[in-house]
Enzyme design. Structure first.
Site, PDB file in Angstrom:
ATOM      1  N   GLN A 177      -4.409  -1.015   9.769  1.00 18.83           N
ATOM      2  CA  GLN A 177      -4.372  -2.391   9.261  1.00 18.83           C
ATOM      3  C   GLN A 177      -4.921  -3.371  10.295  1.00 18.83           C
ATOM      4  O   GLN A 177      -4.550  -3.319  11.474  1.00 18.83           O
ATOM      5  CB  GLN A 177      -2.930  -2.751   8.864  1.00 18.83           C
ATOM      6  N   LYS A 200       0.846  -1.198   0.000  1.00 18.09           N
ATOM      7  CA  LYS A 200       0.000   0.000   0.000  1.00 18.09           C
ATOM      8  C   LYS A 200       0.879   1.245   0.000  1.00 18.09           C
ATOM      9  O   LYS A 200       0.649   2.187  -0.764  1.00 18.09           O
ATOM     10  CB  LYS A 200      -0.937  -0.014   1.229  1.00 18.09           C
ATOM     11  N   ASP A 248     -11.059   2.718   4.241  1.00 18.73           N
ATOM     12  CA  ASP A 248     -11.388   1.294   4.238  1.00 18.73           C
ATOM     13  C   ASP A 248     -12.897   1.072   4.174  1.00 18.73           C
ATOM     14  O   ASP A 248     -13.341  -0.048   3.908  1.00 18.73           O
ATOM     15  CB  ASP A 248     -10.870   0.624   5.521  1.00 18.73           C
TER      16      ASP A 248
HETATM   17  N1  GUN Z   1      -6.685  -6.600   6.741  1.00 16.44           N
HETATM   18  C1  GUN Z   1      -6.986  -7.384   5.691  1.00 16.44           C
HETATM   19  N2  GUN Z   1      -7.547  -6.657   4.691  1.00 16.44           N
HETATM   20  C2  GUN Z   1      -7.601  -5.388   5.136  1.00 16.44           C
HETATM   21  C3  GUN Z   1      -8.069  -4.181   4.554  1.00 16.44           C
HETATM   22  O1  GUN Z   1      -8.575  -4.123   3.434  1.00 16.44           O
HETATM   23  N3  GUN Z   1      -7.949  -3.069   5.336  1.00 16.44           N
HETATM   24  C4  GUN Z   1      -7.422  -3.109   6.594  1.00 16.44           C
HETATM   25  N4  GUN Z   1      -7.360  -1.978   7.266  1.00 16.44           N
HETATM   26  N5  GUN Z   1      -6.974  -4.222   7.147  1.00 16.44           N
HETATM   27  C5  GUN Z   1      -7.069  -5.347   6.427  1.00 16.44           C
END
Ligand code: GUN
Length: 287
Positions: A99, A55, A122
């Site tokens: 995350q 990311k 998100d």
């Molecule tokens: N953990 C697994 N997928 C995601 C996601 O799309 N966003 C976040 N914040 N954590 C995750």
């Protein structure tokens, strides 16, 4: 007459994502303001570290501003809450991504709920999930958006189709089911307690696998010509494999996503789109 079965068309998530990222890059190249994303990682879950690295790297590649916060595994809930509150106030950080999963001492709901809805790239806050359910999407979860984008890319009509989502997480299963419903599919959500999973999946014109079980979906479970979207990223025998037994399912399905190079890169592209949208929302709020 001999009927020849056509192998599935492989949906190249990398290629589709690349185009989206290039478009974003050109869009912001000459703009005065850069979209800014705060990425918060607590602890050192190896899978989370890999996702977060991607990311961050993509942010930089498209010309977004990115600030990463690596916190100790034993960070307290109040310290994380204070950080999110600080990030909520920063004008140059339009999106906040914490995350998941978080360590056990931290209540995930409390943290997610503390992110300002217009910074919630998100789409996990009750505000954004609620808007999604009521058909008034604001910021929607990136992985679910990635799945929808890939289905739409096949050109297969969603309306009136049987769509089966295997997995009911807030990150993917639930939002993708809502999005399919919004497009007038007949949606079934299956999960670990579902009896006779195959009975459901075999009936799916559109099958989304998001459970995290290597090769759970075998060719016997797939309808001829179905669109199969594999959200799983699992490590098995030193290799990354999806929730779908790709090698065999590709002879049955009409379209199938590979792992890697399927949903993964598209999710990141959707996150970048959400970050740009968050910047635009911030501008509208200021005016
Ligand atoms: N953990 C697994 N997928 C995601 C996601 O799309 N966003 C976040 N914040 N954590 C995750």
């Amino acid at each position: 007459m001999i009927l020849l079965k056509m192998p599935a068309k492989i949906i190249d998530g990398n290629k589709i994502a690349e185009k989206i990222l290039n478009d974003l890059k050109s869009k912001i190249k000459n703009s005065k303001q850069k979209p800014g994303l705060a990425i918060v990682l607590v602890g050192n879950n190896p899978a989370s570290e890999i996702y977060v690295n991607f990311k961050e790297k993509t942010c930089k590649e498209v010309g977004f501003y990115c600030e990463r916060f690596n916190l100790e595994k034993n960070t307290s809930e109040i310290d994380l809450l204070n950080l999110v509150n600080d990030l909520n106030q920063k004008a140059n950080l339009h999106g906040i991504l914490v995350q998941l999963p978080l360590p056990n001492q931290i209540n995930e709901h409390l943290i997610i709920n503390s992110i300002l809805p217009h910074k919630d790239v998100d789409g996990f806050t009750p505000f954004n999930l609620g808007n999604l359910v009521s058909g008034n999407t604001f910021l929607a979860p990136a992985t679910a958006r990635a799945v929808m984008h890939l289905i739409e890319h096949t050109g297969v009509q969603i309306e009136g189709k049987n769509a089966v989502v295997v997995g009911r997480s807030v990150i993917v299963g639930k939002p993708v089911a809502m999005m399919l419903l919004e497009k007038n599919a007949t949606v079934t959500i299956c999960h670990s307690k579902t009896k006779n999973l195959q009975e459901h999946t075999k009936n799916a014109d559109i099958l989304v696998a998001a459970v995290g079980k290597p090769k759970l979906i075998t060719k016997e479970m797939v309808k001829d010509g179905a669109v199969v979207i594999d959200v799983g990223i699992n490590r098995a025998n030193g290799k990354i494999v999806g929730d779908v037994d790709f090698e065999n399912v590709k002879d049955i399905a009409g379209f199938v996503t590979p792992v890697p190079r399927g949903v993964g890169p598209m999710t990141i592209a959707m996150l970048m789109e959400n970050t740009l949208k968050a910047m635009e929302l911030a501008d509208r709020i200021k005016k």
